[in-house]
Enzyme design. Structure first.
Site, mmCIF file in Angstrom:
data_model
loop_
_atom_site.group_PDB
_atom_site.id
_atom_site.type_symbol
_atom_site.label_atom_id
_atom_site.label_comp_id
_atom_site.label_asym_id
_atom_site.label_seq_id
_atom_site.Cartn_x
_atom_site.Cartn_y
_atom_site.Cartn_z
ATOM 1 N N ASP A 8 0.856 -1.177 0.000
ATOM 2 C CA ASP A 8 0.000 0.000 0.000
ATOM 3 C C ASP A 8 0.902 1.240 0.000
ATOM 4 O O ASP A 8 2.004 1.218 0.557
ATOM 5 C CB ASP A 8 -0.881 -0.026 1.249
ATOM 6 C CG ASP A 8 -1.645 1.253 1.439
ATOM 7 O OD1 ASP A 8 -2.403 1.638 0.531
ATOM 8 O OD2 ASP A 8 -1.482 1.893 2.503
ATOM 9 N N ASP A 10 0.017 5.039 0.655
ATOM 10 C CA ASP A 10 -0.125 6.126 1.628
ATOM 11 C C ASP A 10 -0.219 5.595 3.057
ATOM 12 O O ASP A 10 -1.120 4.837 3.389
ATOM 13 C CB ASP A 10 -1.361 6.957 1.290
ATOM 14 C CG ASP A 10 -1.251 7.584 -0.089
ATOM 15 O OD1 ASP A 10 -0.283 8.323 -0.323
ATOM 16 O OD2 ASP A 10 -2.121 7.315 -0.941
#
Length: 196
Positions: A8, A10
């Protein structure tokens, strides 16, 4: 076939600045570089999979994500790390840009981005991992057939439990995640070479 670690973006790989597409504000998270290097050494592809609902919500154009990808690749390259893929979902079912306001299969917790990357990069999902900071990341990875790591650093706020939302393990950083992912590989190599 390849093995991969899906990451992932952010809050996991870079600090979470909501809806940011300004490359000058992007930097790598602390406690990530050594782990990413080790994963590359052991033959894992590194692939970003990121929800980017800001496109559907009209906060930025989809084209802006190209500069974000280039900046992350450059930051990693400075550390001797190659990023092998960058996948994002621009959709959101409650967006206000009509083209992107859809209930798609690529928005995590659905597994579409991971499955697409697996097809395009010849990845064996059963030998791969998904790491992220919320349980939607975990669910996407589990649904795709990966093993999963939750990086518990304060970004998950909902803690909604469910069938696919239990990670294989929970850690505090990418470095710790890499250590856990690589532990069985290193143990096997030590046995093979008689190292105790």
């Amino acid at each position: 076939m390849n093995k991969a670690v899906f990451i992932d973006k952010d809050g996991t790989l870079i600090p979470d600045i909501p809806y940011n597409t300004d490359p000058s504000l992007i930097e790598l998270e602390e406690n990530a570089i050594e782990g990413l290097r080790e994963l590359k050494i052991q033959g894992f592809l590194l692939v970003i999979v990121s929800n980017q609902a800001g496109v559907a919500k009209g906060y930025f154009e989809e084209d802006a994500l190209g500069a974000v990808e280039l900046k992350i690749k450059a930051l990693l390259a400075e550390k001797g790390i190659r990023l092998d893929g960058f996948y994002y979902c621009p959709h959101h079912p409650e967006g206000n840009v009509k083209t992107y306001t859809v209930d798609c299969n690529c928005r995590k917790p659905k597994p579409g981005m991971i499955e697409r990357a697996a097809r395009e990069l010849n990845i064996d999902l059963s030998k791969s991992w998904m790491m992220g900071v919320i349980l939607n990341d975990v669910e996407a990875g589990n649904r795709a057939g990966c093993k999963t790591v939750l990086i518990e650093n304060g970004n998950e706020t909902e803690w909604i439990k469910g069938e696919f939302r239990t990670p294989d393990f929970t850690v505090k950083s990418i470095n710790e995640a890499a250590e856990q992912i690589l532990k069985p590989i290193k143990t096997s190599l030590n046995h093979e070479y008689g190292i105790s």
